[in-house]
Design an enzyme around this catalytic site. Structure first.
Site, PDB file in Angstrom:
ATOM      1  N   CYS A 123      59.016  14.923  -8.745  1.00 19.60           N
ATOM      2  CA  CYS A 123      59.189  15.729  -9.957  1.00 19.60           C
ATOM      3  C   CYS A 123      57.860  16.385 -10.314  1.00 19.60           C
ATOM      4  CB  CYS A 123      59.666  14.837 -11.104  1.00 19.60           C
ATOM      5  SG  CYS A 123      59.932  15.706 -12.652  1.00 19.60           S
TER       6      CYS A 123
ATOM      7  N   GLU B 199      67.701  18.376 -12.577  1.00 21.24           N
ATOM      8  CA  GLU B 199      67.332  19.289 -13.671  1.00 21.24           C
ATOM      9  C   GLU B 199      68.200  19.077 -14.907  1.00 21.24           C
ATOM     10  OE1 GLU B 199      64.527  20.607 -13.488  1.00 21.24           O
ATOM     11  OE2 GLU B 199      64.288  20.286 -11.334  1.00 21.24           O
TER      12      GLU B 199
END
Length: 174
Positions: free
Chosen positions: A90, A134
């Site tokens: 991430c 997401e």
């Protein structure tokens, strides 16, 4: 600037609309941050750049061409099927790689910023993982919340991890 403060990343994003997304220039900002990031990435949620609204982009490139390009407003997973195990990173958690378990296939509906139309699509495999990652950001969920347990390999002659007092090969390793 991509946010790394976990408290800020855990803020649940509120719904938005095309007008607000346009006024904020959110998709231009997301595109710029994703493109200019020191680390390569394939998606970015508005909350990761300090805007807790339900907007995200996905850019999956292969050979310099966009294979997948999405500007999603208010995305929602309608259906999930199967299990897909992978390792995720991430942009907001630099240097972290987490083993996760995601749905192998998802059906998602969203308002497309570019076409101004509601869209619905099915995503498979890694594309499914990217979209789920997401959308999780929009819900204040981080990959560290989804980490699979890590089991150390036990040698055959070591004590069994079940605490039976036996060697692994005579207990759980049979």
């Amino acid at each position: 600037m991509i946010i790394t403060d976990q408290n800020r990343l855990r803020i649940k994003s509120r719904e938005t609309d095309l007008n607000e997304a346009f006024q904020l220039g959110i998709f231009t900002k997301l595109e710029d941050e994703l493109r200019d990031s020191i680390r390569p990435g394939v998606g970015l949620a508005a909350v990761q750049i300090g805007f807790p609204i339900r907007a995200l982009i996905i850019r999956k490139d292969i050979g310099g061409k966009h294979e997948l390009k999405l500007n999603m407003v208010n995305p929602e997973i309608e259906e999930s099927i199967g299990i897909f195990r992978t390792t995720e990173g991430c942009l907001s958690l630099p240097g972290v790689a987490i083993n996760t378990e995601r749905a192998e296939q998802i059906t998602v509906k969203w308002l497309d910023y570019d076409t101004k139309q509601e869209q619905r699509a099915v995503f498979y495999g890694m594309e499914s993982v990217i979209v789920q990652h997401e959308i999780n950001h929009l819900d204040g969920i981080l990959i560290i919340d989804l980490a699979l347990p890590v089991y150390e390999k036990v040698g055959r002659n070591e004590p069994c991890s079940c605490n039976s007092g036996k060697k692994f090969k005579k207990c759980c390793g049979r």
